[in-house]
Design a protein around this motif. Structure first.
Motif, PDB file in Angstrom:
ATOM      1  N   MET A  15       0.947  -1.017   0.254  1.00 41.68           N
ATOM      2  CA  MET A  15       0.004  -0.048  -0.088  1.00 41.68           C
ATOM      3  C   MET A  15       1.109   1.336  -0.069  1.00 41.68           C
ATOM      4  O   MET A  15       1.658   1.546   0.916  1.00 41.68           O
ATOM      5  CB  MET A  15      -0.933  -0.065   1.246  1.00 41.68           C
ATOM      6  N   ILE A  16       0.811   2.098  -0.943  1.00 45.46           N
ATOM      7  CA  ILE A  16       1.572   3.325  -1.112  1.00 45.46           C
ATOM      8  C   ILE A  16       0.693   4.754  -0.539  1.00 45.46           C
ATOM      9  O   ILE A  16      -0.414   4.783  -1.271  1.00 45.46           O
ATOM     10  CB  ILE A  16       2.158   3.591  -2.537  1.00 45.46           C
ATOM     11  N   LEU A  17       1.042   5.351   0.106  1.00 46.09           N
ATOM     12  CA  LEU A  17       0.230   6.394   0.832  1.00 46.09           C
ATOM     13  C   LEU A  17       0.943   7.628   0.714  1.00 46.09           C
ATOM     14  O   LEU A  17       2.099   7.643   0.858  1.00 46.09           O
ATOM     15  CB  LEU A  17      -0.056   6.137   2.275  1.00 46.09           C
ATOM     16  N   GLY A  18       0.484   8.736   0.418  1.00 45.30           N
ATOM     17  CA  GLY A  18       0.759  10.164   0.432  1.00 45.30           C
ATOM     18  C   GLY A  18       0.955  10.700   1.690  1.00 45.30           C
ATOM     19  O   GLY A  18      -0.347  10.705   2.471  1.00 45.30           O
ATOM     20  N   ALA A  19       1.564  11.599   2.283  1.00 46.39           N
ATOM     21  CA  ALA A  19       1.577  12.440   3.351  1.00 46.39           C
ATOM     22  C   ALA A  19       2.195  13.807   3.079  1.00 46.39           C
ATOM     23  O   ALA A  19       3.021  13.932   2.515  1.00 46.39           O
ATOM     24  CB  ALA A  19       2.562  11.909   4.374  1.00 46.39           C
ATOM     25  N   ILE A  20       1.211  14.652   3.715  1.00 48.25           N
ATOM     26  CA  ILE A  20       1.819  16.213   3.701  1.00 48.25           C
ATOM     27  C   ILE A  20       1.717  16.776   4.900  1.00 48.25           C
ATOM     28  O   ILE A  20       0.859  16.741   5.913  1.00 48.25           O
ATOM     29  CB  ILE A  20       0.783  16.873   2.932  1.00 48.25           C
ATOM     30  N   GLU A  21       2.965  17.128   5.322  1.00 51.66           N
ATOM     31  CA  GLU A  21       3.106  17.944   6.708  1.00 51.66           C
ATOM     32  C   GLU A  21       3.288  19.315   6.357  1.00 51.66           C
ATOM     33  O   GLU A  21       4.224  19.961   5.808  1.00 51.66           O
ATOM     34  CB  GLU A  21       4.459  17.349   7.491  1.00 51.66           C
ATOM     35  N   ALA A  22       2.114  20.106   6.418  1.00 54.36           N
ATOM     36  CA  ALA A  22       1.905  21.533   5.865  1.00 54.36           C
ATOM     37  C   ALA A  22       2.050  22.434   6.891  1.00 54.36           C
ATOM     38  O   ALA A  22       1.309  22.895   7.829  1.00 54.36           O
ATOM     39  CB  ALA A  22       0.323  21.621   5.474  1.00 54.36           C
ATOM     40  N   GLY A  23       3.434  22.937   7.056  1.00 53.45           N
ATOM     41  CA  GLY A  23       3.745  23.864   8.177  1.00 53.45           C
ATOM     42  C   GLY A  23       3.836  25.268   7.460  1.00 53.45           C
ATOM     43  O   GLY A  23       3.622  25.688   6.540  1.00 53.45           O
ATOM     44  N   GLY A  24       3.858  26.213   8.838  1.00 54.11           N
ATOM     45  CA  GLY A  24       3.876  27.550   8.525  1.00 54.11           C
ATOM     46  C   GLY A  24       5.058  28.300   7.685  1.00 54.11           C
ATOM     47  O   GLY A  24       4.967  28.977   6.962  1.00 54.11           O
ATOM     48  N   THR A  25       6.172  27.405   8.185  1.00 56.27           N
ATOM     49  CA  THR A  25       7.478  27.788   7.389  1.00 56.27           C
ATOM     50  C   THR A  25       7.737  26.976   6.319  1.00 56.27           C
ATOM     51  O   THR A  25       8.370  27.361   5.266  1.00 56.27           O
ATOM     52  CB  THR A  25       8.570  27.431   8.719  1.00 56.27           C
ATOM     53  N   LYS A  26       7.546  25.521   6.309  1.00 54.83           N
ATOM     54  CA  LYS A  26       7.872  24.588   5.331  1.00 54.83           C
ATOM     55  C   LYS A  26       6.879  23.626   5.188  1.00 54.83           C
ATOM     56  O   LYS A  26       5.884  23.208   6.123  1.00 54.83           O
ATOM     57  CB  LYS A  26       9.298  23.935   5.182  1.00 54.83           C
ATOM     58  N   PHE A  27       6.759  23.188   3.899  1.00 51.60           N
ATOM     59  CA  PHE A  27       5.859  22.173   3.479  1.00 51.60           C
ATOM     60  C   PHE A  27       6.679  20.763   3.341  1.00 51.60           C
ATOM     61  O   PHE A  27       7.815  20.988   2.820  1.00 51.60           O
ATOM     62  CB  PHE A  27       4.893  22.147   2.286  1.00 51.60           C
ATOM     63  N   VAL A  28       6.147  19.405   3.992  1.00 54.39           N
ATOM     64  CA  VAL A  28       7.189  18.444   3.486  1.00 54.39           C
ATOM     65  C   VAL A  28       6.090  17.375   2.978  1.00 54.39           C
ATOM     66  O   VAL A  28       5.131  17.168   3.764  1.00 54.39           O
ATOM     67  CB  VAL A  28       7.593  17.588   4.854  1.00 54.39           C
ATOM     68  N   CYS A  29       6.507  16.850   1.770  1.00 54.39           N
ATOM     69  CA  CYS A  29       5.548  15.804   1.221  1.00 54.39           C
ATOM     70  C   CYS A  29       6.168  14.599   1.096  1.00 54.39           C
ATOM     71  O   CYS A  29       7.538  14.574   0.832  1.00 54.39           O
ATOM     72  CB  CYS A  29       5.104  16.423  -0.427  1.00 54.39           C
ATOM     73  N   GLY A  30       5.548  13.633   1.195  1.00 54.60           N
ATOM     74  CA  GLY A  30       6.345  12.197   1.209  1.00 54.60           C
ATOM     75  C   GLY A  30       5.624  11.114   0.854  1.00 54.60           C
ATOM     76  O   GLY A  30       4.054  11.224   0.704  1.00 54.60           O
ATOM     77  N   LEU A  31       6.069   9.721   0.615  1.00 54.62           N
ATOM     78  CA  LEU A  31       5.260   8.666   0.201  1.00 54.62           C
ATOM     79  C   LEU A  31       5.829   7.613   1.307  1.00 54.62           C
ATOM     80  O   LEU A  31       6.901   7.661   1.623  1.00 54.62           O
ATOM     81  CB  LEU A  31       5.792   8.006  -1.069  1.00 54.62           C
ATOM     82  N   GLY A  32       4.871   6.823   1.738  1.00 56.02           N
ATOM     83  CA  GLY A  32       5.033   5.908   2.553  1.00 56.02           C
ATOM     84  C   GLY A  32       4.059   4.668   2.497  1.00 56.02           C
ATOM     85  O   GLY A  32       3.392   4.445   1.603  1.00 56.02           O
ATOM     86  N   ASN A  33       4.202   3.814   3.466  1.00 51.53           N
ATOM     87  CA  ASN A  33       3.364   2.653   3.492  1.00 51.53           C
ATOM     88  C   ASN A  33       2.595   2.353   4.917  1.00 51.53           C
ATOM     89  O   ASN A  33       2.717   3.372   5.651  1.00 51.53           O
ATOM     90  CB  ASN A  33       3.958   1.408   3.119  1.00 51.53           C
ATOM     91  N   GLU A  34       1.968   1.593   4.921  1.00 52.36           N
ATOM     92  CA  GLU A  34       0.928   1.400   6.235  1.00 52.36           C
ATOM     93  C   GLU A  34       1.898   1.001   7.454  1.00 52.36           C
ATOM     94  O   GLU A  34       1.340   1.127   8.648  1.00 52.36           O
ATOM     95  CB  GLU A  34      -0.194   0.368   5.926  1.00 52.36           C
ATOM     96  N   HIS A  35       3.159   0.688   7.290  1.00 53.93           N
ATOM     97  CA  HIS A  35       3.791   0.311   8.410  1.00 53.93           C
ATOM     98  C   HIS A  35       4.701   1.573   8.830  1.00 53.93           C
ATOM     99  O   HIS A  35       5.504   1.430   9.773  1.00 53.93           O
ATOM    100  CB  HIS A  35       4.815  -0.710   7.909  1.00 53.93           C
ATOM    101  N   GLY A  36       4.419   2.752   7.926  1.00 55.13           N
ATOM    102  CA  GLY A  36       5.102   4.001   8.573  1.00 55.13           C
ATOM    103  C   GLY A  36       6.538   4.284   7.967  1.00 55.13           C
ATOM    104  O   GLY A  36       7.191   5.086   8.474  1.00 55.13           O
ATOM    105  N   GLU A  37       6.722   3.297   7.005  1.00 57.68           N
ATOM    106  CA  GLU A  37       8.155   3.681   6.142  1.00 57.68           C
ATOM    107  C   GLU A  37       7.891   4.694   5.462  1.00 57.68           C
ATOM    108  O   GLU A  37       7.163   4.739   4.496  1.00 57.68           O
ATOM    109  CB  GLU A  37       8.388   2.342   5.506  1.00 57.68           C
ATOM    110  N   ILE A  38       8.937   5.525   5.446  1.00 60.44           N
ATOM    111  CA  ILE A  38       9.088   6.786   4.617  1.00 60.44           C
ATOM    112  C   ILE A  38       9.965   6.358   3.367  1.00 60.44           C
ATOM    113  O   ILE A  38      11.138   6.126   3.405  1.00 60.44           O
ATOM    114  CB  ILE A  38       9.550   8.075   5.148  1.00 60.44           C
ATOM    115  N   LEU A  39       9.335   6.524   2.099  1.00 62.51           N
ATOM    116  CA  LEU A  39       9.765   5.883   0.928  1.00 62.51           C
ATOM    117  C   LEU A  39      10.417   7.143   0.123  1.00 62.51           C
ATOM    118  O   LEU A  39      11.540   6.842  -0.564  1.00 62.51           O
ATOM    119  CB  LEU A  39       9.060   5.231   0.189  1.00 62.51           C
TER     120      LEU A  39
END
Length: 296
Positions: A1-25
């Motif tokens: 399972m490939i999931l997308g993640a966005i940490e939308a901060g007031g200073t910077k945005f971090v976008c990532g791909l990961g899986n259901e086990h919490g691994e950041i790919l």
């Protein structure tokens, strides 16, 4: 399972791909500028990725009420150009997958509860101390929502007897964020925090304010773990000072071993280090995908 993640901060945005086990790919970060520029970069990152769902942990305040006309909006932020911005709806225009949405600090709390310092516990508070101060909470296994969402960064605090700084919050002046966030440190002392590492008074003031907040959270939410993250907490000398102030301020009122002899294991740094928010966004994505699949 490939999931997308966005940490939308007031200073910077971090976008990532990961899986259901919490691994950041995969991950990428870029400064938070105007909504148009920033969201264009977000969309370009995810456009060709085959994600099944995306989670957004956003700076706030945000509207989390799904019955509201402004659900998914960043609302009354002082961040230029982002006031009343429909961040969720903008992403939905371009990426047609289930999208989970919450605050950045609630996402971080969720990540720490799933895979980090609060793993195996059903309650925790995650506080980030950086450009601003915010906190997310898990209570009895659930993210804490209500009339809005926790705004623990703006609680009133007592001023340090030697501190004459007026405070930096545009709404409350000398609330917790106004006295203890990164910009408050810089404006009070004329230098950034990392340039003041050897100035003990800087960190005495900081620990005094953060300890008051921790004591409030202990009394009100009684979490099983308190996690302090963000750029300011990179100053590792803060933790022993905070621990000492918390013990002093509680003054023996709460008789628990976690506080009496194990406070260094109770008030801790993030187990996921700098990935708490991104990991939590993966959990938001997974939960939203499961919710959508359940109603089909």
């Amino acid at each position: 399972m490939i999931l997308g993640a966005i940490e939308a901060g007031g200073t910077k945005f971090v976008c990532g791909l990961g899986n259901e086990h919490g691994e950041i790919l995969d991950r990428v970060s870029f400064p938070t500028t105007t909504p148009e520029e920033t969201m264009d970069q977000v969309v370009r990152f995810f456009k060709e990725k085959q994600v099944e769902a995306i989670g957004i942990g956003s700076f706030g305040p945000v509207d989390l009420n799904k019955e509201s006309a402004t659900y998914g909006y960043v609302t009354t932020t002082p961040k230029p150009h982002w006031n009343q911005y429909p961040i969720l709806q903008e992403l939905q225009k371009h990426i047609h997958v289930p999208i989970g949405f919450d605050t950045d600090v609630n996402a971080a709390a969720l990540g720490e509860a799933e895979w980090g310092a609060a793993k195996g516990l059903d309650s925790c508070v995650y506080v980030t101390i950086g450009t601003g101060i915010g906190a997310g909470a898990i209570v009895e296994g659930k993210l804490l929502h209500g009339l809005l969402h926790p705004e623990m960064g703006h609680i009133p605090i007592k001023r340090h007897p030697e501190d004459t700084y007026a405070g930096n919050c545009p709404y409350h002046q000398d609330c917790l964020e106004g006295m203890a966030a990164g910009p408050a440190i810089e404006k009070r002392w004329g230098k950034k925090g990392y340039e003041l590492e050897q100035n003990s008074k800087v960190w005495e003031f900081e620990a005094y304010y953060l300890a008051q907040a921790v004591v409030h959270f202990i009394y009100i939410l009684s979490p099983q773990k308190i996690i302090l993250g963000g750029g300011v907490m990179k100053q590792k000398q803060l933790f022993p000072l905070i621990h000492a102030h918390v013990i002093q301020m509680l003054n023996g009122y709460i008789q628990k071993e976690e506080l009496a002899t194990g406070i260094d294991h109770y008030i801790v740094s993030p187990g996921l280090v700098d990935n708490a928010g991104l990991s939590g966004a993966l959990v938001l994505a997974k939960r939203e995908l499961e919710r959508v699949q359940a109603v089909r």
